[in-house]
Design a protein around this motif. Structure first.
Motif, PDB file in Angstrom:
ATOM      1  N   SER A 185     -25.563  33.095  37.253  1.00  7.49           N
ATOM      2  CA  SER A 185     -24.876  33.662  38.419  1.00  7.49           C
ATOM      3  C   SER A 185     -23.683  32.797  38.797  1.00  7.49           C
ATOM      4  N   LEU A 186     -22.481  33.232  38.437  1.00  6.80           N
ATOM      5  CA  LEU A 186     -21.276  32.503  38.820  1.00  6.80           C
ATOM      6  C   LEU A 186     -21.028  32.589  40.317  1.00  6.80           C
ATOM      7  N   ASN A 187     -21.427  33.691  40.928  1.00 14.90           N
ATOM      8  CA  ASN A 187     -21.222  33.840  42.378  1.00 14.90           C
ATOM      9  C   ASN A 187     -21.983  32.778  43.161  1.00 14.90           C
ATOM     10  N   SER A 188     -23.193  32.440  42.705  1.00 10.58           N
ATOM     11  CA  SER A 188     -23.964  31.412  43.407  1.00 10.58           C
ATOM     12  C   SER A 188     -23.267  30.059  43.309  1.00 10.58           C
ATOM     13  N   VAL A 189     -22.592  29.813  42.183  1.00  7.76           N
ATOM     14  CA  VAL A 189     -21.848  28.564  42.011  1.00  7.76           C
ATOM     15  C   VAL A 189     -20.627  28.550  42.928  1.00  7.76           C
ATOM     16  N   ARG A 190     -19.910  29.656  42.943  1.00  9.30           N
ATOM     17  CA  ARG A 190     -18.692  29.737  43.781  1.00  9.30           C
ATOM     18  C   ARG A 190     -19.025  29.539  45.259  1.00  9.30           C
ATOM     19  N   THR A 191     -20.165  30.086  45.699  1.00  6.55           N
ATOM     20  CA  THR A 191     -20.573  29.941  47.093  1.00  6.55           C
ATOM     21  C   THR A 191     -20.824  28.482  47.442  1.00  6.55           C
ATOM     22  N   LEU A 192     -21.538  27.779  46.562  1.00  8.06           N
ATOM     23  CA  LEU A 192     -21.829  26.370  46.806  1.00  8.06           C
ATOM     24  C   LEU A 192     -20.559  25.537  46.846  1.00  8.06           C
ATOM     25  N   ILE A 193     -19.631  25.824  45.953  1.00  5.01           N
ATOM     26  CA  ILE A 193     -18.385  25.059  45.913  1.00  5.01           C
ATOM     27  C   ILE A 193     -17.543  25.327  47.163  1.00  5.01           C
ATOM     28  N   ALA A 194     -17.513  26.580  47.591  1.00  4.30           N
ATOM     29  CA  ALA A 194     -16.754  26.922  48.797  1.00  4.30           C
ATOM     30  C   ALA A 194     -17.316  26.212  50.025  1.00  4.30           C
ATOM     31  N   VAL A 215     -33.832  31.114  27.767  1.00  4.63           N
ATOM     32  CA  VAL A 215     -32.984  32.056  28.499  1.00  4.63           C
ATOM     33  C   VAL A 215     -31.533  31.842  28.060  1.00  4.63           C
ATOM     34  N   PRO A 216     -30.972  32.763  27.283  1.00  5.46           N
ATOM     35  CA  PRO A 216     -29.584  32.614  26.835  1.00  5.46           C
ATOM     36  C   PRO A 216     -28.601  32.813  27.983  1.00  5.46           C
ATOM     37  N   PRO A 217     -27.418  32.229  27.864  1.00  5.42           N
ATOM     38  CA  PRO A 217     -26.387  32.489  28.869  1.00  5.42           C
ATOM     39  C   PRO A 217     -25.851  33.905  28.724  1.00  5.42           C
ATOM     40  N   ARG A 218     -25.653  34.573  29.847  1.00  3.65           N
ATOM     41  CA  ARG A 218     -25.018  35.892  29.791  1.00  3.65           C
ATOM     42  C   ARG A 218     -23.549  35.752  29.405  1.00  3.65           C
ATOM     43  N   GLU A 219     -22.996  36.807  28.864  1.00  2.73           N
ATOM     44  CA  GLU A 219     -21.596  36.790  28.463  1.00  2.73           C
ATOM     45  C   GLU A 219     -20.711  36.435  29.662  1.00  2.73           C
ATOM     46  N   GLY A 220     -19.857  35.446  29.487  1.00  4.73           N
ATOM     47  CA  GLY A 220     -18.937  35.045  30.544  1.00  4.73           C
ATOM     48  C   GLY A 220     -19.437  33.930  31.440  1.00  4.73           C
ATOM     49  N   PHE A 221     -20.749  33.611  31.387  1.00  5.92           N
ATOM     50  CA  PHE A 221     -21.304  32.605  32.295  1.00  5.92           C
ATOM     51  C   PHE A 221     -20.764  31.211  31.993  1.00  5.92           C
ATOM     52  N   LEU A 222     -20.868  30.779  30.747  1.00  7.00           N
ATOM     53  CA  LEU A 222     -20.378  29.443  30.397  1.00  7.00           C
ATOM     54  C   LEU A 222     -18.859  29.367  30.515  1.00  7.00           C
ATOM     55  N   GLU A 223     -18.191  30.448  30.125  1.00  9.39           N
ATOM     56  CA  GLU A 223     -16.728  30.495  30.270  1.00  9.39           C
ATOM     57  C   GLU A 223     -16.334  30.355  31.738  1.00  9.39           C
ATOM     58  N   GLY A 224     -17.075  31.030  32.601  1.00  7.79           N
ATOM     59  CA  GLY A 224     -16.804  30.961  34.033  1.00  7.79           C
ATOM     60  C   GLY A 224     -17.008  29.569  34.594  1.00  7.79           C
TER      61      GLY A 224
END
Length: 428
Positions: A185-194, A215-224
């Protein structure tokens, strides 16, 4: 299958060792049984104190990628031992293995050897804090990075909350610097950083989560994550203690084409002996003592036996076709177990990245800790015991990864699939 001797040894061990084991998951508590005491191992098999033989998919929790007691690894250890088991002084072996690691792992320009994965992650985080001058870190719920105080933290009432201690003995003042996001969940990361702008030193993540099952990373997760860290001046740490040299020679960062700032390693690079390592960009690593002010030390770091075993193992991994063959073995066994479940009409969610795989006892997909935690652990315990009785040794927890080695034969895989068919029928 009798386990009388193992049970006796367990009762004896409990009198002198807390819980009878030196690492908690070994106690078999989540499957409601006494642990097996292992006497010896060879190739893809382990043998317990009662003389029972098992096809091993634990592999000492990952290091035994070439199988147990590979003659080239054993010979390397013997040769090193004849010269001395430990010096507490530099050896050429340390540089040899360091250069092999640097040439293999895209993110690593310099590397420091240590003695465990916990030591590697703990030291990498300290270095990230020293480099950035920031205190807070982000980890992900369900990702395990060893038992250092700042990492024994789980999510609070939601993903975007401060961590709380997940173990007695972890001070709240330490835990408050650890923020917990949701894996994938990139959104959960963005919230914490904000909410903590300019305060985050690093994000540490298993690029392939292996400590809540696979549990594999979803497409775009590591890139994000890479983009977020670059934009915010945050150090991105890939914990590849498990996936390093396992899912590919260059680890998960080779598979997914994402280069972190730092990487932690362990398991395979010691060929089964205690080892860990952390490395990354030269400008970061040069902040480490004695070239910089961030302190880290270890009497047994770079131990010649571990270095020799690691060098021998990595040389085997570099042989042409090694990973292609391992991929095929892994695909066959993971798909075979999934097919056995389907045949029995039993719902599981099967995951695999390279030679890491997991059968989640869930009718739904698993992408994070919340979905993993919803699995039917009671059913898994029955499956585990049924497989054990068929001579298949799996990790005694739903939330662990299974590992395939180069030593697993076609016969081993066929026997494992047949055992799965029987086991799923029993619990269906």
């Amino acid at each position: 299958m009798e386990h009388n001797r193992s049970s006796q040894l367990f009762q004896q061990a409990k009198r002198s060792i807390p819980g009878g084991v030196n690492s908690p998951v070994r106690a078999f508590r989540s499957v409601g049984a006494d642990p097996l005491f292992i006497k010896r191992a060879s190739n893809s098999h382990i043998y317990d104190a009662d003389g029972n033989c098992f096809i091993d998919f634990v592999g000492s929790w990952g290091p035994m990628i070439v199988g147990h007691c590979h003659p080239q690894v054993i010979q390397a250890i013997k040769q090193a031992l004849e010269n001395g088991s430990s010096f507490g002084a530099p050896t050429e072996l340390e540089t040899t293995l360091a250069e092999m690691v640097i040439s293999a792992v895209p993110s690593i320009e310099m590397v420091r050897m240590v003695s465990s994965g916990t030591e590697a992650t703990m030291s990498a985080i300290r270095l990230a804090r020293g480099y950035t001058g920031r205190d807070k870190i982000i980890k992900f719920s369900g990702c395990y990075h060893g038992h250092a105080d700042s990492l024994l933290v789980k999510a609070g009432s939601g993903a975007a909350t401060f961590g709380v201690p997940d173990s007695p003995g972890v001070p709240a003042d330490v835990a408050k610097h650890t923020l917990t996001a949701e894996y994938n969940s990139l959104n959960s990361v963005r919230t914490l950083i904000a909410e903590n702008s300019g305060q985050i030193a690093c994000i540490i993540v298993e690029p392939v989560a292996g400590n809540m099952g696979t549990v594999p990373p979803r497409e775009g997760f590591l890139e994000g994550l890479r983009d977020i860290c670059t934009n915010e001046g945050i150090i991105l740490i890939f914990d590849e203690v498990m996936s390093g040299f396992r899912v590919a020679y260059g680890g998960a960062q080779e598979v997914y084409g994402i280069t972190p700032d730092m990487t932690t390693l362990g398991k395979i690079i010691g060929g089964g002996l205690p080892v860990g390592a952390f490395g990354g960009k030269r400008e970061i690593m040069e902040k480490l003592s004695p070239s910089g002010g961030v302190y880290q030390a270890g009497t047994l770091s770079g131990n010649p036996l571990a270095m020799s075993a690691g060098i021998a193992t990595l040389n085997l991994l570099k042989q042409p076709g090694f990973y292609q063959s391992l991929e095929e073995k892994s695909r066959k066994v993971a798909e075979g177990i999934a097919a056995a479940a389907k045949k029995a009409g039993y719902p599981i969610y099967s995951t695999r990245v390279g030679s890491m795989f997991c059968a989640f006892f869930s009718a739904s997909e698993v992408h994070d800790w919340t979905s993993a935690a919803a699995c039917d652990t009671a059913a898994f315990a029955k499956y585990f015991m049924a497989m054990l009785n068929e001579g298949i040794y799996l990790a005694p927890s739903q939330y662990e990864t299974a590992f395939v080695s180069a030593a697993h034969s076609d016969s081993d895989i066929d026997l494992t699939i047949a055992a799965a068919e029987k086991s799923f029928k029993l619990i269906a």
